[in-house]
Design an enzyme around this catalytic site. Structure first.
Site, mmCIF file in Angstrom:
data_model
loop_
_atom_site.group_PDB
_atom_site.id
_atom_site.type_symbol
_atom_site.label_atom_id
_atom_site.label_comp_id
_atom_site.label_asym_id
_atom_site.label_seq_id
_atom_site.Cartn_x
_atom_site.Cartn_y
_atom_site.Cartn_z
ATOM 1 N N LEU A 162 -1.342 -9.540 6.532
ATOM 2 C CA LEU A 162 -0.448 -8.465 6.948
ATOM 3 C C LEU A 162 -0.632 -7.250 6.044
ATOM 4 O O LEU A 162 -0.518 -6.109 6.494
ATOM 5 C CB LEU A 162 1.004 -8.939 6.915
ATOM 6 C CG LEU A 162 2.047 -7.907 7.343
ATOM 7 C CD1 LEU A 162 1.808 -7.451 8.784
ATOM 8 C CD2 LEU A 162 3.450 -8.458 7.192
ATOM 9 N N TYR A 163 -0.918 -7.493 4.780
ATOM 10 C CA TYR A 163 -1.201 -6.383 3.852
ATOM 11 C C TYR A 163 -2.330 -5.512 4.397
ATOM 12 O O TYR A 163 -2.236 -4.290 4.437
ATOM 13 C CB TYR A 163 -1.567 -6.936 2.482
ATOM 14 C CG TYR A 163 -2.081 -5.900 1.512
ATOM 15 C CD1 TYR A 163 -1.257 -4.876 1.051
ATOM 16 C CD2 TYR A 163 -3.397 -5.945 1.057
ATOM 17 C CE1 TYR A 163 -1.727 -3.921 0.165
ATOM 18 C CE2 TYR A 163 -3.873 -5.001 0.165
ATOM 19 C CZ TYR A 163 -3.038 -3.988 -0.282
ATOM 20 O OH TYR A 163 -3.506 -3.044 -1.160
#
Length: 217
Positions: A201-202
């Site tokens: 997700l980063y």
């Protein structure tokens, strides 16, 4: 297939690289690796104008702290902005902030999602350049705290872009991450490598920042 339209890219960013591209930039820009290589191989890079006033977001972080110090050493007016989140040692961040203040670098504790505060800082300090380094970092942490990445890396970055949209002559330099290349197996990375297979997700939020900066630019 999604490929990055990287006209200006630097990942694995250094203070010197940020200085170079802040001088190159004329408006908002996503900072990318292709331009870094082109500059290194070409003519000597330009320098920031003498009256530049630079806001470094994430100023208590590792890169932000060193960038702010470098800018000050080079004779520029600089201020740091940080939320002091407890993702890692707050004592370390506070120590960095104290050292910045000792070097006559103002440190503002605040939330980039607060556009009212951000507008006031930009106006009161006459900011001409913004080095955008504030972000919720880390890959593993995003597995257990996804909302912190959505807020810090996306919502707050859009707030920054909105504030700068109202100031078209203020330059934005944005540092991305090599994480955007995700499952790409080619090495070394290149600016036209695929970025449509993120592994975290980063990485998604950092790629979204690149796309948003491109739209606002």
């Amino acid at each position: 297939m999604l490929r990055t339209p990287r006209a200006l890219l630097v990942v694995g960013v250094t203070a010197a690289a940020l200085l170079t591209y802040a001088a190159h930039a004329t408006r908002h820009a996503a900072l990318t690796s292709g331009a870094h290589r082109a500059s290194a191989a070409g003519a000597p890079p330009p320098r920031l104008r003498p009256d530049a006033k630079i806001l470094v977001t994430g100023g208590a972080g590792f890169v932000g702290y060193h960038l702010a110090q470098r800018l000050k050493q080079d004779g520029h007016s600089v201020l740091a902005f940080d939320l002091f989140t407890p993702y890692y040692s707050l004592a370390l961040k506070r120590e960095r902030a104290a050292r910045l203040r000792d070097a006559n670098i103002p440190v503002i504790e605040g939330d980039l999602c607060n556009e009212t505060l951000l507008d006031r800082v930009l106006t009161e300090h006459g900011v001409t350049h913004v080095a955008s380094l504030a972000a919720q970092a880390g890959v593993r942490y995003s597995l257990t705290n996804p909302q912190s990445y959505v807020r810090s890396n996306m919502q707050c970055f859009i707030s920054l872009l909105e504030s700068l949209r109202r100031r078209p002559h203020t330059v934005l330099v944005y540092a991305s991450s090599s994480s955007v290349y995700g499952a790409n197996k080619e090495a070394p990375f290149a600016e036209d490598d695929r970025v449509d297979s993120p592994n975290s997700l980063y990485a998604v939020t950092k790629r979204a920042n690149e796309a948003a900066a491109h739209v606002y630019h």
